[in-house]
Write a protein that holds these residues in place. Structure first.
Motif, short mmCIF file in Angstrom:
data_model
loop_
_atom_site.label_atom_id
_atom_site.label_comp_id
_atom_site.label_asym_id
_atom_site.label_seq_id
_atom_site.Cartn_x
_atom_site.Cartn_y
_atom_site.Cartn_z
N PRO A 122 0.83 -1.21 0.00
CA PRO A 122 0.00 0.00 0.00
C PRO A 122 0.86 1.25 0.00
O PRO A 122 2.05 1.21 0.37
CB PRO A 122 -0.82 -0.12 1.30
CG PRO A 122 0.01 -0.99 2.19
CD PRO A 122 0.71 -1.95 1.28
N PRO A 123 0.31 2.41 -0.40
CA PRO A 123 1.08 3.66 -0.39
C PRO A 123 1.58 4.00 1.01
O PRO A 123 0.89 3.76 2.00
CB PRO A 123 0.07 4.71 -0.88
CG PRO A 123 -0.97 3.92 -1.60
CD PRO A 123 -1.06 2.60 -0.91
N ALA A 124 2.79 4.55 1.09
CA ALA A 124 3.37 4.89 2.39
C ALA A 124 2.63 6.04 3.06
O ALA A 124 2.52 6.09 4.28
CB ALA A 124 4.84 5.25 2.21
N ARG A 129 2.13 11.83 -5.28
CA ARG A 129 3.35 12.03 -6.07
C ARG A 129 3.52 10.91 -7.10
O ARG A 129 3.83 11.17 -8.27
CB ARG A 129 4.56 12.10 -5.15
CG ARG A 129 5.87 12.40 -5.88
CD ARG A 129 7.02 12.64 -4.91
NE ARG A 129 7.23 11.50 -4.02
CZ ARG A 129 6.88 11.46 -2.74
NH1 ARG A 129 6.29 12.51 -2.19
NH2 ARG A 129 7.12 10.39 -1.98
N ASP A 130 3.29 9.66 -6.67
CA ASP A 130 3.44 8.53 -7.59
C ASP A 130 2.42 8.59 -8.73
O ASP A 130 2.74 8.25 -9.88
CB ASP A 130 3.27 7.21 -6.83
CG ASP A 130 4.45 6.90 -5.93
OD1 ASP A 130 5.52 7.50 -6.14
OD2 ASP A 130 4.29 6.07 -5.01
N VAL A 131 1.21 9.02 -8.41
CA VAL A 131 0.16 9.04 -9.43
C VAL A 131 0.38 10.17 -10.43
O VAL A 131 0.17 10.00 -11.64
CB VAL A 131 -1.23 9.18 -8.75
CG1 VAL A 131 -2.32 9.47 -9.79
CG2 VAL A 131 -1.57 7.91 -7.99
N THR A 179 3.26 12.03 -11.07
CA THR A 179 4.59 12.31 -11.62
C THR A 179 5.28 11.09 -12.24
O THR A 179 6.44 11.19 -12.61
CB THR A 179 5.52 12.90 -10.53
OG1 THR A 179 5.70 11.92 -9.49
CG2 THR A 179 4.93 14.16 -9.94
N THR A 180 4.59 9.98 -12.35
CA THR A 180 5.20 8.78 -12.94
C THR A 180 4.35 8.25 -14.08
O THR A 180 3.14 8.52 -14.15
CB THR A 180 5.37 7.66 -11.89
OG1 THR A 180 4.08 7.18 -11.48
CG2 THR A 180 6.13 8.17 -10.66
N GLY A 181 5.00 7.50 -14.96
CA GLY A 181 4.27 6.89 -16.06
C GLY A 181 3.21 5.92 -15.59
O GLY A 181 2.11 5.84 -16.15
N LYS A 182 3.55 5.15 -14.54
CA LYS A 182 2.57 4.22 -13.99
C LYS A 182 1.35 4.97 -13.45
O LYS A 182 0.21 4.51 -13.57
CB LYS A 182 3.21 3.40 -12.88
CG LYS A 182 4.27 2.41 -13.35
CD LYS A 182 4.84 1.64 -12.17
CE LYS A 182 5.88 0.63 -12.62
NZ LYS A 182 6.45 -0.13 -11.47
N GLY A 183 1.64 6.13 -12.84
CA GLY A 183 0.53 6.92 -12.30
C GLY A 183 -0.41 7.40 -13.37
O GLY A 183 -1.64 7.34 -13.22
N TRP A 184 0.14 7.90 -14.48
CA TRP A 184 -0.71 8.37 -15.57
C TRP A 184 -1.47 7.22 -16.21
O TRP A 184 -2.61 7.37 -16.67
CB TRP A 184 0.13 9.12 -16.60
CG TRP A 184 0.46 10.51 -16.14
CD1 TRP A 184 1.66 10.96 -15.65
CD2 TRP A 184 -0.44 11.61 -16.08
NE1 TRP A 184 1.56 12.29 -15.30
CE2 TRP A 184 0.28 12.71 -15.55
CE3 TRP A 184 -1.78 11.78 -16.43
CZ2 TRP A 184 -0.30 13.95 -15.37
CZ3 TRP A 184 -2.35 13.02 -16.23
CH2 TRP A 184 -1.63 14.09 -15.72
N THR A 185 -0.82 6.04 -16.27
CA THR A 185 -1.53 4.85 -16.77
C THR A 185 -2.71 4.52 -15.85
O THR A 185 -3.81 4.20 -16.32
CB THR A 185 -0.58 3.65 -16.84
OG1 THR A 185 0.49 3.94 -17.74
CG2 THR A 185 -1.32 2.41 -17.33
N LEU A 186 -2.49 4.63 -14.55
CA LEU A 186 -3.56 4.38 -13.58
C LEU A 186 -4.72 5.36 -13.80
O LEU A 186 -5.89 4.95 -13.78
CB LEU A 186 -3.01 4.51 -12.16
CG LEU A 186 -4.02 4.30 -11.03
CD1 LEU A 186 -4.50 2.86 -11.00
CD2 LEU A 186 -3.40 4.68 -9.68
#
Length: 268
Positions: A144-146, A153-155, A157-164
């Protein structure tokens, strides 16, 4: 007359109410009438609808305390899936000006059909949460998220976040479209006319097929208003829900022909 019926009406008949073609002007008029109904007795409706923000806060607190921060947005957006059932008492108010009549649904002869469709919506809501969690796990793993900050931030600023974001909203759109296409007028219809769950779902589908663009705009409007109502700690739902509940009732009256009373033919 049968006491318990779901598939058909109380007489075992499969009723097919006549649906109308409506315009965007009818949507705005339904919203206008819904707002007027709310402002006629706002204190009553706010009191009745406080349960929605309270439940929202409880669910948010639960998800945060259970290391399920990633489910906060699915919970908020998923409210649109159970919204038609959650507003059932407000449809009753569409037929009466007295606030306590919101509880009269428990005496409705269509209660079994209402319960069946409500269970189906709740099952879709759970399936949506499971799908959202599975999507998050497939991208970020089972951990789970910390913290809320780390999750945001993960959602963002990251490619995985934008995919989500993209895939999650696309999947959510499919769920919302299914609910809109099967229940847009189902509950008001059942409260007004005990036609059975199958006819209520079928009529909703025919309403959408007869007015695809108009109903798509209605679904978008409902989703936007629910999101706006959910942002300030769900408090706005105490206003948004009664307006949408009354507006949905007025929309139902516009898009479904009134029941035709057939004259009884007496034997010669």
């Amino acid at each position: 007359m049968a006491g318990f019926h779901v598939m058909t009406d109380a007489y075992g008949a499969h009723v097919q109410p006549t649906v109308r073609h409506i315009s965007t002007a009818d949507l705005w008029d339904a919203l206008k009438l819904g707002a007027e109904d709310f402002w006629a007795k706002p204190s009553h409706y706010v009191f009745l609808c406080l349960i929605y923000p309270i439940v929202g806060l409880i669910l948010t607190q639960w998800s945060s305390g259970s290391n399920a921060i990633q489910l906060v947005y699915p919970l908020m957006s998923g409210f649109a899936l159970v919204g038609p059932f959650a507003a059932i008492g407000l449809y009753e108010l569409g037929m009466s000006s007295r606030w306590h009549h919101a509880l009269d649904v428990r005496h409705s002869p269509a209660l079994p059909s209402i319960a069946v469709i409500g269970i189906l919506l709740f099952a879709l809501f759970l399936l949506w949460l499971f799908t959202a969690q599975s999507l998050y796990t497939s991208l970020f793993g089972a951990e789970p998220p910390a913290s809320v900050g780390a999750f945001v931030r993960d959602v963002l600023t990251t490619g995985k976040g934008w995919t989500l974001i993209l895939v999650g909203n696309a999947v959510g759109f499919v769920f919302a479209a299914v609910v809109l296409g099967t229940t847009v007028v189902a509950f008001p219809l059942l409260l007004d006319r005990d036609v059975g769950a199958v006819a209520a779902i079928e009529t909703s589908a025919r309403v959408v097929m007869a007015n695809p663009l108009t109903m798509a705009l209605w679904g978008l409007t409902v989703a936007v208003l629910l999101v706006i109502g959910s942002i300030p700690l769900f408090a706005g739902l105490a206003v948004v829900m009664p307006i949408l509940g009354h507006a949905t009732w007025h929309l139902y009256r516009k898009v479904v022909e009134p029941e035709q009373i057939r004259p009884v033919r007496r034997p010669m």
